[in-house]
Design a protein around this motif. Structure first.
Motif, PDB file in Angstrom:
ATOM      1  N   UNK A   1       0.847  -1.192   0.000  1.00  0.00           N
ATOM      2  CA  UNK A   1       0.000   0.000   0.000  1.00  0.00           C
ATOM      3  C   UNK A   1       0.889   1.251   0.000  1.00  0.00           C
ATOM      4  N   UNK A   2       0.828   2.015  -1.065  1.00  0.00           N
ATOM      5  CA  UNK A   2       1.751   3.143  -1.241  1.00  0.00           C
ATOM      6  C   UNK A   2       0.999   4.458  -1.466  1.00  0.00           C
ATOM      7  N   UNK A   3       1.683   5.561  -1.285  1.00  0.00           N
ATOM      8  CA  UNK A   3       1.143   6.874  -1.635  1.00  0.00           C
ATOM      9  C   UNK A   3       1.817   7.439  -2.884  1.00  0.00           C
ATOM     10  N   UNK A   4       2.575   6.614  -3.565  1.00  0.00           N
ATOM     11  CA  UNK A   4       3.296   7.040  -4.772  1.00  0.00           C
ATOM     12  C   UNK A   4       2.315   7.511  -5.848  1.00  0.00           C
ATOM     13  N   UNK A   5       2.471   8.765  -6.296  1.00  0.00           N
ATOM     14  CA  UNK A   5       1.570   9.247  -7.353  1.00  0.00           C
ATOM     15  C   UNK A   5       2.340   9.931  -8.480  1.00  0.00           C
ATOM     16  N   UNK A   6       3.638   9.614  -8.583  1.00  0.00           N
ATOM     17  CA  UNK A   6       4.398  10.215  -9.687  1.00  0.00           C
ATOM     18  C   UNK A   6       4.663   9.233 -10.812  1.00  0.00           C
TER      19      UNK A   6
ATOM     20  N   UNK B   1      -0.750  -6.831  -6.792  1.00  0.00           N
ATOM     21  CA  UNK B   1      -0.332  -6.860  -5.381  1.00  0.00           C
ATOM     22  C   UNK B   1      -0.174  -5.461  -4.801  1.00  0.00           C
ATOM     23  N   UNK B   2      -0.178  -4.457  -5.676  1.00  0.00           N
ATOM     24  CA  UNK B   2       0.089  -3.086  -5.223  1.00  0.00           C
ATOM     25  C   UNK B   2      -1.215  -2.302  -5.139  1.00  0.00           C
ATOM     26  N   UNK B   3      -1.368  -1.527  -4.073  1.00  0.00           N
ATOM     27  CA  UNK B   3      -2.522  -0.638  -3.964  1.00  0.00           C
ATOM     28  C   UNK B   3      -1.992   0.787  -3.884  1.00  0.00           C
ATOM     29  N   UNK B   4      -2.349   1.600  -4.884  1.00  0.00           N
ATOM     30  CA  UNK B   4      -1.809   2.959  -4.985  1.00  0.00           C
ATOM     31  C   UNK B   4      -2.967   3.937  -5.176  1.00  0.00           C
ATOM     32  N   UNK B   5      -2.750   5.220  -4.841  1.00  0.00           N
ATOM     33  CA  UNK B   5      -3.842   6.192  -4.919  1.00  0.00           C
ATOM     34  C   UNK B   5      -4.485   6.301  -6.310  1.00  0.00           C
ATOM     35  N   UNK B   6      -3.664   6.294  -7.361  1.00  0.00           N
ATOM     36  CA  UNK B   6      -4.240   6.538  -8.688  1.00  0.00           C
ATOM     37  C   UNK B   6      -5.283   5.480  -9.079  1.00  0.00           C
TER      38      UNK B   6
END
Lengths: 234, 234
Positions: free
Chosen positions: B13-18, B39-44
Protein backbone atom coordinates in the motif's frame (compact mmCIF):
# COMPACT_ATOMS: atom_id res chain seq x y z
CA UNK A 1 -9.24 67.18 -1.59
CA UNK A 2 -12.30 68.18 0.47
CA UNK A 3 -11.07 66.14 3.43
CA UNK A 4 -7.64 67.70 3.10
CA UNK A 5 -9.07 71.24 3.00
CA UNK A 6 -11.03 70.48 6.16
CA UNK A 7 -7.94 69.21 7.96
CA UNK A 8 -9.20 65.66 8.26
CA UNK A 9 -6.37 63.13 8.08
CA UNK A 10 -6.88 60.11 5.79
CA UNK A 11 -5.10 57.20 4.13
CA UNK A 12 -5.88 55.26 1.00
CA UNK A 13 -5.61 51.77 2.46
CA UNK A 14 -4.97 49.06 -0.13
CA UNK A 15 -3.97 45.40 -0.36
CA UNK A 16 -2.12 45.98 -3.65
CA UNK A 17 1.17 44.06 -3.58
CA UNK A 18 2.08 43.75 -7.25
CA UNK A 19 3.62 47.23 -7.55
CA UNK A 20 5.37 49.80 -5.39
CA UNK A 21 3.34 52.54 -3.70
CA UNK A 22 5.11 55.04 -5.95
CA UNK A 23 3.87 53.22 -9.04
CA UNK A 24 0.35 52.91 -7.57
CA UNK A 25 0.24 56.64 -6.89
CA UNK A 26 1.23 57.35 -10.49
CA UNK A 27 -1.63 55.15 -11.66
CA UNK A 28 -4.19 56.82 -9.35
CA UNK A 29 -3.00 60.25 -10.49
CA UNK A 30 -3.76 59.24 -14.07
CA UNK A 31 -7.30 58.42 -12.84
CA UNK A 32 -7.58 62.02 -11.56
CA UNK A 33 -6.80 61.49 -7.88
CA UNK A 34 -4.65 64.19 -6.33
CA UNK A 35 -2.48 62.32 -3.84
CA UNK A 36 1.06 61.64 -2.62
CA UNK A 37 2.91 58.46 -1.63
CA UNK A 38 2.42 59.43 2.02
CA UNK A 39 -1.37 59.34 1.60
CA UNK A 40 -1.32 55.66 0.66
CA UNK A 41 -1.02 52.80 3.12
CA UNK A 42 -0.08 49.50 1.46
CA UNK A 43 1.11 46.11 2.78
CA UNK A 44 4.68 46.35 1.46
CA UNK A 45 5.68 49.54 3.35
CA UNK A 46 3.89 48.21 6.45
CA UNK A 47 5.90 44.97 6.25
CA UNK A 48 9.02 47.01 5.60
CA UNK A 49 8.44 48.93 8.84
CA UNK A 50 7.84 45.70 10.71
CA UNK A 51 11.06 44.14 9.36
CA UNK A 52 13.05 47.18 10.48
CA UNK A 53 11.44 47.31 13.93
CA UNK A 54 11.94 43.60 14.59
CA UNK A 55 15.33 43.35 12.86
CA UNK A 56 14.08 40.70 10.46
CA UNK A 57 15.87 39.74 7.25
CA UNK A 58 13.29 38.57 4.72
CA UNK A 59 13.37 35.94 2.03
CA UNK A 60 10.93 37.59 -0.41
CA UNK A 61 8.33 35.62 -2.33
CA UNK A 62 6.82 38.62 -4.10
CA UNK A 63 6.07 40.07 -7.52
CA UNK A 64 9.32 41.40 -9.06
CA UNK A 65 7.83 44.91 -9.42
CA UNK A 66 7.56 45.06 -5.63
CA UNK A 67 11.25 44.39 -4.93
CA UNK A 68 12.27 48.09 -4.90
CA UNK A 69 10.24 48.58 -1.69
CA UNK A 70 12.73 46.30 0.06
CA UNK A 71 15.96 47.28 -1.66
CA UNK A 72 17.52 48.84 1.47
CA UNK A 73 16.53 45.91 3.72
CA UNK A 74 19.20 43.33 4.57
CA UNK A 75 18.28 40.06 2.91
CA UNK A 76 21.33 37.83 3.37
CA UNK A 77 21.02 34.99 5.89
CA UNK A 78 17.20 35.43 6.00
CA UNK A 79 15.26 34.71 9.20
CA UNK A 80 11.71 35.06 7.90
CA UNK A 81 9.62 34.60 4.75
CA UNK A 82 7.51 37.42 3.28
CA UNK A 83 4.74 36.48 0.84
CA UNK A 84 3.11 38.93 -1.56
CA UNK A 85 0.87 38.30 -4.53
CA UNK A 86 3.62 36.73 -6.62
CA UNK A 87 1.15 35.40 -9.23
CA UNK A 88 3.14 33.59 -11.95
CA UNK A 89 6.17 33.74 -9.69
CA UNK A 90 4.50 31.24 -7.32
CA UNK A 91 6.54 28.47 -8.93
CA UNK A 92 7.21 25.10 -7.31
CA UNK A 93 10.87 26.14 -6.94
CA UNK A 94 10.02 29.44 -5.22
CA UNK A 95 7.52 27.76 -2.92
CA UNK A 96 10.07 25.09 -1.99
CA UNK A 97 12.67 27.74 -1.25
CA UNK A 98 10.27 29.49 1.15
CA UNK A 99 9.21 26.18 2.70
CA UNK A 100 12.79 24.99 3.20
CA UNK A 101 13.78 28.20 4.99
CA UNK A 102 10.75 28.03 7.30
CA UNK A 103 11.56 24.41 8.13
CA UNK A 104 15.17 25.32 8.87
CA UNK A 105 14.34 28.22 11.22
CA UNK A 106 14.04 27.46 14.89
CA UNK A 107 11.35 30.13 15.15
CA UNK A 108 9.70 30.13 11.71
CA UNK A 109 8.23 33.55 10.90
CA UNK A 110 5.89 33.72 7.92
CA UNK A 111 4.56 37.17 7.01
CA UNK A 112 1.86 37.47 4.35
CA UNK A 113 0.66 40.72 2.77
CA UNK A 114 -2.98 39.68 3.06
CA UNK A 115 -5.00 36.48 3.06
CA UNK A 116 -7.18 37.05 -0.03
CA UNK A 117 -8.52 33.92 -1.67
CA UNK A 118 -8.80 35.18 -5.26
CA UNK A 119 -9.21 38.28 -7.39
CA UNK A 120 -10.29 39.24 -10.87
CA UNK A 121 -7.56 39.49 -13.49
CA UNK A 122 -8.98 40.60 -16.82
CA UNK A 123 -12.00 38.35 -17.34
CA UNK A 124 -11.07 35.52 -14.99
CA UNK A 125 -10.73 34.84 -11.31
CA UNK A 126 -7.21 33.85 -10.25
CA UNK A 127 -5.68 32.63 -7.01
CA UNK A 128 -4.59 35.32 -4.56
CA UNK A 129 -1.66 35.10 -2.15
CA UNK A 130 -3.89 33.70 0.64
CA UNK A 131 -4.03 30.31 -1.05
CA UNK A 132 -0.23 30.08 -1.23
CA UNK A 133 0.11 31.33 2.33
CA UNK A 134 -2.31 28.57 3.38
CA UNK A 135 -0.10 26.03 1.56
CA UNK A 136 3.00 27.13 3.50
CA UNK A 137 1.06 27.26 6.78
CA UNK A 138 -0.09 23.69 6.23
CA UNK A 139 3.31 22.34 5.20
CA UNK A 140 5.16 24.03 8.08
CA UNK A 141 2.51 23.73 10.80
CA UNK A 142 2.66 27.48 11.37
CA UNK A 143 0.37 30.52 11.28
CA UNK A 144 1.23 33.52 9.12
CA UNK A 145 1.27 37.08 10.39
CA UNK A 146 -1.12 38.90 8.07
CA UNK A 147 -0.14 42.41 6.96
CA UNK A 148 -3.09 43.44 4.82
CA UNK A 149 -6.81 44.06 5.15
CA UNK A 150 -8.70 42.81 7.16
CA UNK A 151 -6.05 42.07 9.80
CA UNK A 152 -6.15 44.19 12.92
CA UNK A 153 -2.33 44.47 12.90
CA UNK A 154 -2.56 46.06 9.48
CA UNK A 155 -5.39 48.48 10.30
CA UNK A 156 -3.61 49.43 13.50
CA UNK A 157 -0.40 50.21 11.60
CA UNK A 158 -2.35 52.37 9.13
CA UNK A 159 -4.01 54.33 11.94
CA UNK A 160 -0.70 54.62 13.81
CA UNK A 161 0.80 56.26 10.70
CA UNK A 162 -1.71 59.11 11.26
CA UNK A 163 -1.13 59.24 15.04
CA UNK A 164 -4.79 58.49 15.61
CA UNK A 165 -6.74 55.96 17.66
CA UNK A 166 -8.77 53.22 15.95
CA UNK A 167 -12.01 54.36 17.59
CA UNK A 168 -11.63 57.85 16.07
CA UNK A 169 -11.37 56.57 12.50
CA UNK A 170 -13.91 55.64 9.83
CA UNK A 171 -13.12 53.04 7.18
CA UNK A 172 -14.83 53.63 3.81
CA UNK A 173 -14.91 50.60 1.53
CA UNK A 174 -16.82 48.47 -0.97
CA UNK A 175 -15.99 45.05 0.53
CA UNK A 176 -18.57 44.21 3.18
CA UNK A 177 -16.38 41.55 4.82
CA UNK A 178 -12.82 42.75 4.57
CA UNK A 179 -13.36 46.53 4.62
CA UNK A 180 -16.42 46.95 6.83
CA UNK A 181 -16.34 43.77 8.92
CA UNK A 182 -12.56 43.98 9.36
CA UNK A 183 -12.71 47.65 10.35
CA UNK A 184 -15.45 47.05 12.90
CA UNK A 185 -13.55 44.11 14.41
CA UNK A 186 -10.60 46.50 14.78
CA UNK A 187 -12.76 49.04 16.69
CA UNK A 188 -13.18 51.42 13.75
CA UNK A 189 -16.47 52.35 12.21
CA UNK A 190 -17.26 51.04 8.71
CA UNK A 191 -18.96 52.99 5.94
CA UNK A 192 -20.05 50.91 2.94
CA UNK A 193 -20.22 52.48 -0.54
CA UNK A 194 -22.62 51.25 -3.25
CA UNK A 195 -19.85 51.11 -5.88
CA UNK A 196 -17.12 48.66 -6.95
CA UNK A 197 -17.69 45.16 -5.66
CA UNK A 198 -20.78 46.21 -3.66
CA UNK A 199 -23.77 43.90 -4.17
CA UNK A 200 -27.41 44.70 -3.27
CA UNK A 201 -27.44 41.78 -0.82
CA UNK A 202 -24.74 43.53 1.23
CA UNK A 203 -27.40 45.96 2.53
CA UNK A 204 -28.88 43.11 4.60
CA UNK A 205 -25.75 41.09 5.24
CA UNK A 206 -26.30 38.27 7.75
CA UNK A 207 -23.26 39.12 9.86
CA UNK A 208 -21.80 42.53 9.03
CA UNK A 209 -23.88 45.66 9.71
CA UNK A 210 -22.18 48.79 8.31
CA UNK A 211 -22.39 51.91 10.47
CA UNK A 212 -23.72 53.64 7.36
CA UNK A 213 -24.27 52.89 3.66
CA UNK A 214 -23.79 55.64 1.07
CA UNK A 215 -23.90 55.81 -2.72
CA UNK A 216 -20.25 56.61 -3.33
CA UNK A 217 -17.03 58.08 -1.98
CA UNK A 218 -18.21 61.68 -2.48
CA UNK A 219 -21.30 60.97 -0.35
CA UNK A 220 -19.11 59.33 2.27
CA UNK A 221 -17.06 62.52 2.49
CA UNK A 222 -20.30 64.54 2.79
CA UNK A 223 -21.33 62.40 5.76
CA UNK A 224 -17.98 62.82 7.44
CA UNK A 225 -17.90 66.58 6.93
CA UNK A 226 -21.52 67.08 8.04
CA UNK A 227 -20.78 65.17 11.25
CA UNK A 228 -17.51 66.94 11.88
CA UNK A 229 -19.26 69.74 13.77
CA UNK A 230 -21.09 67.34 16.07
CA UNK A 231 -17.95 65.22 16.43
CA UNK A 232 -19.93 62.07 15.80
CA UNK A 233 -20.39 59.82 12.76
CA UNK A 234 -23.66 58.14 13.64
CA UNK B 1 6.82 -14.85 -1.05
CA UNK B 2 6.46 -16.46 2.38
CA UNK B 3 3.06 -14.81 2.90
CA UNK B 4 1.98 -15.96 -0.53
CA UNK B 5 3.07 -19.56 0.11
CA UNK B 6 1.07 -19.53 3.34
CA UNK B 7 -2.05 -18.27 1.57
CA UNK B 8 -2.10 -14.94 3.39
CA UNK B 9 -3.48 -12.14 1.21
CA UNK B 10 -1.54 -8.85 1.17
CA UNK B 11 -1.16 -5.55 -0.64
CA UNK B 12 1.80 -3.21 -0.96
CA UNK B 13 0.00 0.00 0.00
CA UNK B 14 1.75 3.14 -1.24
CA UNK B 15 1.14 6.87 -1.63
CA UNK B 16 3.30 7.04 -4.77
CA UNK B 17 1.57 9.25 -7.35
CA UNK B 18 4.40 10.21 -9.69
CA UNK B 19 4.34 7.03 -11.76
CA UNK B 20 1.90 4.33 -12.80
CA UNK B 21 1.57 1.16 -10.72
CA UNK B 22 3.05 -0.76 -13.67
CA UNK B 23 6.17 1.41 -13.58
CA UNK B 24 6.39 1.12 -9.77
CA UNK B 25 6.22 -2.67 -10.00
CA UNK B 26 9.07 -2.68 -12.54
CA UNK B 27 11.15 -0.61 -10.11
CA UNK B 28 10.40 -2.89 -7.14
CA UNK B 29 11.22 -5.95 -9.24
CA UNK B 30 14.66 -4.47 -9.93
CA UNK B 31 15.06 -4.21 -6.11
CA UNK B 32 14.42 -7.97 -5.90
CA UNK B 33 10.73 -7.98 -4.95
CA UNK B 34 8.67 -10.65 -6.65
CA UNK B 35 5.30 -9.03 -7.21
CA UNK B 36 2.57 -8.19 -9.74
CA UNK B 37 0.55 -5.05 -10.43
CA UNK B 38 -2.40 -6.63 -8.60
CA UNK B 39 -0.33 -6.86 -5.38
CA UNK B 40 0.09 -3.09 -5.22
CA UNK B 41 -2.52 -0.64 -3.96
CA UNK B 42 -1.81 2.96 -4.98
CA UNK B 43 -3.84 6.19 -4.92
CA UNK B 44 -4.24 6.54 -8.69
CA UNK B 45 -6.01 3.20 -9.30
CA UNK B 46 -8.11 3.83 -6.17
CA UNK B 47 -9.16 7.24 -7.50
CA UNK B 48 -9.78 5.65 -10.90
CA UNK B 49 -12.21 3.17 -9.32
CA UNK B 50 -13.92 5.99 -7.44
CA UNK B 51 -14.33 8.06 -10.62
CA UNK B 52 -15.90 5.11 -12.43
CA UNK B 53 -18.23 4.25 -9.53
CA UNK B 54 -19.42 7.83 -9.07
CA UNK B 55 -19.42 8.71 -12.79
CA UNK B 56 -17.01 11.57 -12.27
CA UNK B 57 -15.05 13.22 -15.07
CA UNK B 58 -11.76 14.53 -13.66
CA UNK B 59 -9.66 17.54 -14.44
CA UNK B 60 -6.25 16.07 -13.59
CA UNK B 61 -3.57 18.06 -11.79
CA UNK B 62 -1.01 15.24 -11.70
CA UNK B 63 2.51 14.31 -12.72
CA UNK B 64 2.56 13.58 -16.48
CA UNK B 65 3.90 10.04 -15.91
CA UNK B 66 0.67 9.25 -14.05
CA UNK B 67 -1.67 10.18 -16.92
CA UNK B 68 -1.76 6.65 -18.45
CA UNK B 69 -3.66 5.42 -15.34
CA UNK B 70 -6.58 7.63 -16.43
CA UNK B 71 -6.39 7.28 -20.21
CA UNK B 72 -9.69 5.42 -20.51
CA UNK B 73 -11.57 7.81 -18.20
CA UNK B 74 -13.79 10.48 -19.77
CA UNK B 75 -12.23 13.88 -19.12
CA UNK B 76 -14.24 16.28 -21.26
CA UNK B 77 -16.62 18.64 -19.43
CA UNK B 78 -14.96 17.80 -16.08
CA UNK B 79 -17.02 17.78 -12.87
CA UNK B 80 -14.23 17.28 -10.33
CA UNK B 81 -10.55 18.03 -9.74
CA UNK B 82 -8.02 15.29 -8.96
CA UNK B 83 -4.71 16.33 -7.39
CA UNK B 84 -1.60 14.14 -7.37
CA UNK B 85 1.99 15.01 -6.53
CA UNK B 86 2.45 17.18 -9.62
CA UNK B 87 5.74 18.66 -8.30
CA UNK B 88 7.09 21.09 -10.94
CA UNK B 89 3.75 20.90 -12.70
CA UNK B 90 2.11 22.78 -9.79
CA UNK B 91 2.35 25.97 -11.83
CA UNK B 92 0.27 29.09 -11.18
CA UNK B 93 -1.58 28.36 -14.44
CA UNK B 94 -2.38 24.76 -13.50
CA UNK B 95 -3.50 25.79 -10.01
CA UNK B 96 -5.74 28.52 -11.46
CA UNK B 97 -7.28 26.05 -13.90
CA UNK B 98 -8.17 23.71 -11.00
CA UNK B 99 -9.41 26.59 -8.85
CA UNK B 100 -11.57 28.04 -11.63
CA UNK B 101 -13.28 24.70 -12.28
CA UNK B 102 -14.01 24.18 -8.58
CA UNK B 103 -15.49 27.69 -8.35
CA UNK B 104 -17.66 27.01 -11.42
CA UNK B 105 -19.08 23.71 -10.13
CA UNK B 106 -22.30 23.83 -8.16
CA UNK B 107 -21.05 20.89 -6.10
CA UNK B 108 -17.25 21.29 -6.11
CA UNK B 109 -15.51 17.90 -5.70
CA UNK B 110 -11.80 17.98 -4.93
CA UNK B 111 -10.05 14.61 -4.70
CA UNK B 112 -6.45 14.47 -3.49
CA UNK B 113 -4.18 11.43 -3.62
CA UNK B 114 -2.93 12.02 -0.10
CA UNK B 115 -2.35 14.95 2.24
CA UNK B 116 1.43 14.69 2.75
CA UNK B 117 3.18 17.92 3.76
CA UNK B 118 6.60 17.22 2.27
CA UNK B 119 9.00 14.48 1.22
CA UNK B 120 12.68 14.00 0.53
CA UNK B 121 13.83 14.47 -3.06
CA UNK B 122 17.54 13.79 -3.37
CA UNK B 123 19.11 15.77 -0.58
CA UNK B 124 16.32 18.25 0.08
CA UNK B 125 12.82 18.34 1.46
CA UNK B 126 10.22 19.50 -1.04
CA UNK B 127 6.51 20.32 -0.82
CA UNK B 128 4.12 17.42 -1.19
CA UNK B 129 0.66 17.52 -2.73
CA UNK B 130 -0.97 18.21 0.66
CA UNK B 131 0.24 21.81 0.63
CA UNK B 132 -1.31 22.45 -2.78
CA UNK B 133 -4.50 20.68 -1.78
CA UNK B 134 -4.66 22.97 1.27
CA UNK B 135 -4.28 25.98 -1.04
CA UNK B 136 -7.27 24.90 -3.15
CA UNK B 137 -9.30 24.03 -0.06
CA UNK B 138 -8.67 27.51 1.33
CA UNK B 139 -9.41 29.37 -1.92
CA UNK B 140 -12.62 27.41 -2.62
CA UNK B 141 -13.90 26.97 0.96
CA UNK B 142 -14.08 23.23 0.46
CA UNK B 143 -12.68 20.01 1.95
CA UNK B 144 -10.82 17.53 -0.24
CA UNK B 145 -11.61 13.82 -0.32
CA UNK B 146 -8.29 12.16 0.51
CA UNK B 147 -7.39 8.99 -1.42
CA UNK B 148 -4.06 8.05 0.12
CA UNK B 149 -2.65 7.01 3.48
CA UNK B 150 -3.72 7.73 6.21
CA UNK B 151 -7.32 8.28 5.10
CA UNK B 152 -9.83 5.67 6.18
CA UNK B 153 -11.48 5.78 2.73
CA UNK B 154 -8.17 4.76 1.22
CA UNK B 155 -7.39 1.97 3.68
CA UNK B 156 -10.93 0.69 3.30
CA UNK B 157 -10.60 0.57 -0.49
CA UNK B 158 -7.30 -1.35 -0.16
CA UNK B 159 -8.86 -3.89 2.18
CA UNK B 160 -11.96 -4.15 0.00
CA UNK B 161 -9.71 -5.11 -2.93
CA UNK B 162 -8.79 -8.25 -0.90
CA UNK B 163 -12.40 -8.93 0.15
CA UNK B 164 -11.35 -8.65 3.78
CA UNK B 165 -12.58 -6.72 6.81
CA UNK B 166 -10.42 -3.95 8.33
CA UNK B 167 -10.31 -5.67 11.72
CA UNK B 168 -8.79 -8.80 10.16
CA UNK B 169 -5.86 -6.94 8.61
CA UNK B 170 -2.44 -5.83 9.89
CA UNK B 171 -0.70 -2.77 8.48
CA UNK B 172 3.10 -2.96 8.45
CA UNK B 173 4.85 0.39 8.07
CA UNK B 174 7.69 2.70 9.04
CA UNK B 175 5.64 5.88 9.48
CA UNK B 176 4.35 6.02 13.05
CA UNK B 177 1.65 8.57 12.22
CA UNK B 178 0.40 7.80 8.75
CA UNK B 179 0.99 4.02 8.65
CA UNK B 180 0.43 2.96 12.24
CA UNK B 181 -1.79 5.74 13.59
CA UNK B 182 -3.83 5.84 10.37
CA UNK B 183 -4.27 2.06 10.34
CA UNK B 184 -5.37 1.96 13.97
CA UNK B 185 -7.88 4.78 13.40
CA UNK B 186 -9.27 2.67 10.55
CA UNK B 187 -9.74 -0.35 12.88
CA UNK B 188 -6.69 -2.24 11.60
CA UNK B 189 -3.75 -3.24 13.72
CA UNK B 190 -0.44 -1.46 13.13
CA UNK B 191 2.98 -3.10 13.16
CA UNK B 192 5.92 -0.69 13.18
CA UNK B 193 9.25 -1.66 11.58
CA UNK B 194 12.59 -0.26 12.76
CA UNK B 195 13.69 0.59 9.20
CA UNK B 196 13.18 3.44 6.72
CA UNK B 197 11.90 6.62 8.34
CA UNK B 198 11.62 4.94 11.78
CA UNK B 199 13.19 6.99 14.60
CA UNK B 200 14.09 5.70 18.09
CA UNK B 201 11.61 8.17 19.63
CA UNK B 202 8.76 6.38 17.81
CA UNK B 203 9.04 3.53 20.35
CA UNK B 204 7.58 5.81 23.00
CA UNK B 205 5.40 8.01 20.83
CA UNK B 206 3.11 10.30 22.84
CA UNK B 207 -0.02 9.44 20.89
CA UNK B 208 0.43 6.38 18.68
CA UNK B 209 1.06 2.99 20.32
CA UNK B 210 1.87 0.32 17.70
CA UNK B 211 0.36 -3.12 18.31
CA UNK B 212 3.90 -4.45 17.88
CA UNK B 213 7.35 -3.17 16.91
CA UNK B 214 9.73 -5.40 14.93
CA UNK B 215 13.15 -4.94 13.41
CA UNK B 216 12.16 -5.25 9.74
CA UNK B 217 9.69 -6.58 7.23
CA UNK B 218 11.05 -10.15 7.47
CA UNK B 219 10.45 -10.13 11.24
CA UNK B 220 6.98 -8.73 10.68
CA UNK B 221 6.20 -11.68 8.43
CA UNK B 222 7.58 -14.05 11.11
CA UNK B 223 5.18 -12.53 13.64
CA UNK B 224 2.24 -12.90 11.31
CA UNK B 225 3.05 -16.50 10.41
CA UNK B 226 3.72 -17.53 14.00
CA UNK B 227 0.37 -16.12 15.05
CA UNK B 228 -1.48 -17.63 12.13
CA UNK B 229 -2.13 -20.87 14.00
CA UNK B 230 -3.62 -19.08 16.99
CA UNK B 231 -5.54 -16.73 14.65
CA UNK B 232 -4.42 -13.74 16.68
CA UNK B 233 -1.75 -11.10 16.10
CA UNK B 234 -1.09 -9.99 19.65
Amino acid sequence: NRLRKNGIPFRFCTNETQRTTESLVQKLKRFGFDLEVGDVFAPAPAVRQMLIKQQLRPQLLVYPELLPEFQDIEQTDPNCVVVGDAAHHFTYEAMNKAFQLLLRLQNPILISMGKGKYYKEGNELVLDLGAYTAALEYACDTKAIIMGKPSKEYYSAAIESMNLKLEDVVMIGDDINSDIGGAQKSNMRGLLVRTGKFRASDENHAIVKPDAIVNNLADAVDQILSHKSTNCIK
